[in-house]
Design a protein around this motif. Structure first.
Motif, short mmCIF file in Angstrom:
data_model
loop_
_atom_site.label_atom_id
_atom_site.label_comp_id
_atom_site.label_asym_id
_atom_site.label_seq_id
_atom_site.Cartn_x
_atom_site.Cartn_y
_atom_site.Cartn_z
N ARG A 24 -6.51 -6.65 31.12
CA ARG A 24 -7.15 -6.41 29.83
C ARG A 24 -8.66 -6.42 30.01
NH1 ARG A 24 -8.79 -11.36 27.89
NH2 ARG A 24 -8.02 -13.14 29.05
N TRP A 35 -7.77 -11.43 22.39
CA TRP A 35 -6.72 -12.04 23.20
C TRP A 35 -6.30 -13.40 22.64
CZ3 TRP A 35 -3.31 -10.61 26.68
CH2 TRP A 35 -2.75 -11.54 27.57
N LYS A 40 0.66 -13.84 17.95
CA LYS A 40 1.04 -13.75 19.37
C LYS A 40 2.55 -13.86 19.51
CE LYS A 40 -3.27 -13.59 20.25
NZ LYS A 40 -3.85 -12.27 20.57
N ASN A 129 3.10 -10.86 24.10
CA ASN A 129 1.78 -11.17 24.64
C ASN A 129 1.86 -12.11 25.83
OD1 ASN A 129 1.44 -11.13 21.35
ND2 ASN A 129 -0.18 -9.99 22.40
N SER A 152 -1.19 -13.11 31.02
CA SER A 152 0.15 -13.56 30.69
C SER A 152 0.91 -14.06 31.91
CB SER A 152 0.93 -12.42 30.03
OG SER A 152 2.29 -12.76 29.87
#
Length: 226
Positions: A24, A35, A40, A129, A152
């Motif tokens: 990302r 983020w 989420k 996520n 992640s």
């Protein structure tokens, strides 16, 4: 990647794995908040092995309560710590690997097997996520949990490690922070020498190693929660 940990006479204890080329945007303030703020989705993958199927329906129920329940859950912890800026929902998948349990701390096999079996069971990994991989305890892994920093992916070593402190701590790494340290200089606040640094020394912060307390103010500001 960058690997953080502690040297031992027999090797190296890994605490964190940090991707140097993140999938990302870089952790600039504006990009970071995308983020660390908002709704989420978390997929908790419980991975049995062909020779160890100790994770079962009871483990599924316990994981659902731990991560998403109305009590002292990971979802409630992040919602409170973020002042309502983070909500967490998700699913728990119980799957079985196509291989036996590794005799070494083979986190790569755990990750790849968990993802492949969950995808085969119909879970769309791209819709989550965060991925959390829980597996029957492996003694060769000298840790309770392990997580990527700023990306992640978190491993939980056995059901004995499946508690709020460990799970919220590893997701804290995924959110982008390292451990909560301390620097003790005895009778003075700080000194150029004679002080002791402790990797997990902050007893009030979930990124220490004592209790699932709030993140410190620096981390909350880093996340865009203040």
């Amino acid at each position: 990647i960058a690997v953080h940990g502690r040297g031992r006479p027999w090797g190296f204890d890994v605490d964190e794995v940090e991707p140097l080329v993140p999938s990302r945007s870089p952790l600039a303030r504006e990009a970071l908040s995308t983020w660390t703020v908002g709704a989420k989705r978390v997929l908790v993958i419980l991975l049995d092995f062909t020779d160890d199927t100790s994770l079962n329906a009871t483990t599924v129920t316990n994981a659902q309560s731990l991560f998403f329940g109305a009590g002292s859950s990971v979802a409630r912890f992040y919602n409170e710590a973020s002042y309502g800026l983070v909500t967490m929902t998700g699913d728990v998948a119980l799957v079985t690997a196509t291989v036996a349990k590794p005799s070494t701390c083979d986190t790569g096999t755990i990750q790849s097997q968990a993802n492949a079996r969950a995808a085969a069971a119909g879970y769309n990994l791209a819709s989550y996520n965060f991925l959390v991989w829980v597996f029957p305890g492996i003694g060769a892994c000298g840790w309770n949990g392990l997580g990527y920093v700023g990306g992640s992916g978190a491993w939980i070593n056995g059901t004995g490690s499946m508690g709020l402190l460990v799970t919220a701590h590893e997701l804290g790494h995924n959110f982008g922070v390292l451990h909560a340290h301390s620097y003790a200089c005895g009778s003075v606040s700080i000194a150029p020498s004679g002080c002791t640094r402790s990797e997990y020394g902050d007893p009030l912060d979930v990124m220490g190693n004592s209790r699932a307390g709030h993140f410190n103010a620096y981390s909350k500001d880093f996340f865009g929660w203040l």
